[in-house]
Design a protein around this motif. Sequence first.
Motif, PDB file in Angstrom:
ATOM      1  N   ASP A  13       1.889   7.120  41.900  1.00 19.98           N
ATOM      2  CA  ASP A  13       0.593   7.693  41.539  1.00 19.98           C
ATOM      3  C   ASP A  13       0.681   8.624  40.329  1.00 19.98           C
ATOM      4  OD1 ASP A  13       2.032   9.651  42.909  1.00 19.98           O
ATOM      5  OD2 ASP A  13       0.267  10.458  43.940  1.00 19.98           O
ATOM      6  N   MET A  14       1.828   8.575  39.606  1.00 17.71           N
ATOM      7  CA  MET A  14       2.042   9.467  38.468  1.00 17.71           C
ATOM      8  C   MET A  14       2.690   8.728  37.299  1.00 17.71           C
ATOM      9  SD  MET A  14       3.520  12.810  40.483  1.00 17.71           S
ATOM     10  CE  MET A  14       2.718  14.093  39.521  1.00 17.71           C
ATOM     11  N   THR A  15       2.587   9.344  36.119  1.00 19.20           N
ATOM     12  CA  THR A  15       3.323   8.882  34.940  1.00 19.20           C
ATOM     13  C   THR A  15       4.247  10.022  34.514  1.00 19.20           C
ATOM     14  OG1 THR A  15       1.629   9.690  33.407  1.00 19.20           O
ATOM     15  CG2 THR A  15       1.445   7.393  34.162  1.00 19.20           C
ATOM     16  N   GLY A  16       5.282   9.700  33.753  1.00 16.93           N
ATOM     17  CA  GLY A  16       6.245  10.714  33.346  1.00 16.93           C
ATOM     18  C   GLY A  16       6.388  10.826  31.853  1.00 16.93           C
ATOM     19  N   GLU A  17       6.656  12.043  31.393  1.00 21.55           N
ATOM     20  CA  GLU A  17       6.953  12.298  29.982  1.00 21.55           C
ATOM     21  C   GLU A  17       8.131  13.262  29.931  1.00 21.55           C
ATOM     22  OE1 GLU A  17       4.962  14.268  25.965  1.00 21.55           O
ATOM     23  OE2 GLU A  17       3.847  14.277  27.840  1.00 21.55           O
ATOM     24  N   MET A  18       9.209  12.831  29.293  1.00 19.41           N
ATOM     25  CA  MET A  18      10.393  13.674  29.151  1.00 19.41           C
ATOM     26  C   MET A  18      10.160  14.603  27.965  1.00 19.41           C
ATOM     27  SD  MET A  18      13.247  14.214  30.727  1.00 19.41           S
ATOM     28  CE  MET A  18      13.628  12.744  31.656  1.00 19.41           C
ATOM     29  N   LEU A  19      10.232  15.893  28.191  1.00 21.48           N
ATOM     30  CA  LEU A  19       9.986  16.883  27.149  1.00 21.48           C
ATOM     31  C   LEU A  19      11.281  17.357  26.494  1.00 21.48           C
ATOM     32  CD1 LEU A  19       7.326  18.914  29.157  1.00 21.48           C
ATOM     33  CD2 LEU A  19       6.933  17.103  27.459  1.00 21.48           C
ATOM     34  N   ARG A  20      12.367  17.311  27.249  1.00 19.10           N
ATOM     35  CA  ARG A  20      13.688  17.698  26.732  1.00 19.10           C
ATOM     36  C   ARG A  20      14.716  17.041  27.643  1.00 19.10           C
ATOM     37  NH1 ARG A  20      13.238  22.683  27.646  1.00 19.10           N
ATOM     38  NH2 ARG A  20      14.634  22.884  29.420  1.00 19.10           N
ATOM     39  N   PHE A  21      15.895  16.668  27.078  1.00 17.35           N
ATOM     40  CA  PHE A  21      16.877  15.964  27.891  1.00 17.35           C
ATOM     41  C   PHE A  21      18.280  16.187  27.356  1.00 17.35           C
ATOM     42  CE2 PHE A  21      19.212  12.202  29.376  1.00 17.35           C
ATOM     43  CZ  PHE A  21      18.851  12.192  30.716  1.00 17.35           C
ATOM     44  N   ASP A  22      19.180  16.661  28.223  1.00 19.72           N
ATOM     45  CA  ASP A  22      20.582  16.883  27.867  1.00 19.72           C
ATOM     46  C   ASP A  22      21.421  16.502  29.089  1.00 19.72           C
ATOM     47  OD1 ASP A  22      23.027  17.734  26.870  1.00 19.72           O
ATOM     48  OD2 ASP A  22      22.576  19.872  27.076  1.00 19.72           O
ATOM     49  N   PHE A  23      21.843  15.228  29.134  1.00 20.26           N
ATOM     50  CA  PHE A  23      22.571  14.719  30.300  1.00 20.26           C
ATOM     51  C   PHE A  23      24.043  15.071  30.204  1.00 20.26           C
ATOM     52  CE2 PHE A  23      24.860  11.594  32.842  1.00 20.26           C
ATOM     53  CZ  PHE A  23      24.184  11.708  34.041  1.00 20.26           C
ATOM     54  N   ARG A  24      24.407  16.126  30.901  1.00 22.35           N
ATOM     55  CA  ARG A  24      25.799  16.559  31.041  1.00 22.35           C
ATOM     56  C   ARG A  24      25.803  17.596  32.152  1.00 22.35           C
ATOM     57  NH1 ARG A  24      26.288  21.674  28.866  1.00 22.35           N
ATOM     58  NH2 ARG A  24      24.553  22.234  27.525  1.00 22.35           N
ATOM     59  N   GLU A  25      26.947  17.790  32.769  1.00 17.98           N
ATOM     60  CA  GLU A  25      27.037  18.827  33.793  1.00 17.98           C
ATOM     61  C   GLU A  25      26.707  20.164  33.143  1.00 17.98           C
ATOM     62  OE1 GLU A  25      30.563  20.064  36.690  1.00 17.98           O
ATOM     63  OE2 GLU A  25      29.853  17.994  37.003  1.00 17.98           O
ATOM     64  N   GLY A  26      25.748  20.876  33.715  1.00 20.91           N
ATOM     65  CA  GLY A  26      25.260  22.114  33.128  1.00 20.91           C
ATOM     66  C   GLY A  26      24.091  21.902  32.189  1.00 20.91           C
ATOM     67  N   GLY A  27      23.836  20.655  31.803  1.00 24.31           N
ATOM     68  CA  GLY A  27      22.709  20.330  30.939  1.00 24.31           C
ATOM     69  C   GLY A  27      21.402  20.354  31.724  1.00 24.31           C
ATOM     70  N   THR A  28      20.305  20.267  30.991  1.00 24.46           N
ATOM     71  CA  THR A  28      18.990  20.350  31.617  1.00 24.46           C
ATOM     72  C   THR A  28      18.060  19.273  31.073  1.00 24.46           C
ATOM     73  OG1 THR A  28      18.130  21.866  29.953  1.00 24.46           O
ATOM     74  CG2 THR A  28      19.167  22.856  31.888  1.00 24.46           C
ATOM     75  N   TYR A  29      16.985  19.080  31.809  1.00 27.07           N
ATOM     76  CA  TYR A  29      15.861  18.332  31.267  1.00 27.07           C
ATOM     77  C   TYR A  29      14.575  18.956  31.768  1.00 27.07           C
ATOM     78  CZ  TYR A  29      15.299  15.413  35.557  1.00 27.07           C
ATOM     79  OH  TYR A  29      15.109  14.951  36.825  1.00 27.07           O
ATOM     80  N   ARG A  30      13.533  18.746  31.004  1.00 28.94           N
ATOM     81  CA  ARG A  30      12.199  19.200  31.374  1.00 28.94           C
ATOM     82  C   ARG A  30      11.301  17.976  31.347  1.00 28.94           C
ATOM     83  NH1 ARG A  30       9.837  23.969  32.010  1.00 28.94           N
ATOM     84  NH2 ARG A  30       7.578  24.098  31.820  1.00 28.94           N
TER      85      ARG A  30
END
Length: 156
Positions: free
Chosen positions: A37-54
């Motif tokens: 029932d939703m759509t997604g938009e990645m605002l920030r992405f850093d795939f690594r241990e300790g990394g983040t995404y929004r």
Amino acid sequence: MVERVDSARKRLQASPEPIYQAFTEPGAMERWLPPSDMTGEMLRFDFREGGTYRMRLTYRDQQAGQGKTSESSDEMEVRFTRLEPSHRIEQDVVFESDDPAFEGTMRMVWTFEPEGGETLVTVRAENVPAGIQPEDHEEGLNSTLDSLAGFIEQDG
């Protein structure tokens, strides 16, 4: 106060490697992570241990007024706390919301267990905010697993 734990699991017709890979690309996560029932938009992405995404999740029915961040959307800040390639992903999730019912850090643990030619994918949410209704969360987790299965079968 008892910490709430919600979980879901699904067998996927794939080995753990392509399933783990579906977490490593922001465009892939935009496609399969949002519940149906939703759509997604990645605002920030850093795939690594300790990394983040929004990520911003927007309800398809924007008139329902059910969002945590705005009437029609949820935004979350996610930190990768542990990465074990093709086996386990641990995340800390914080929802952006003025509503105290959504405060706190929810811990999400994804595991990928090979079983023959399939993989049992389990998602476990710990310290679930009180504002997330258990039946809605169960439906959302299962919808996400269904979307992940469809993504892997189509693209993997």
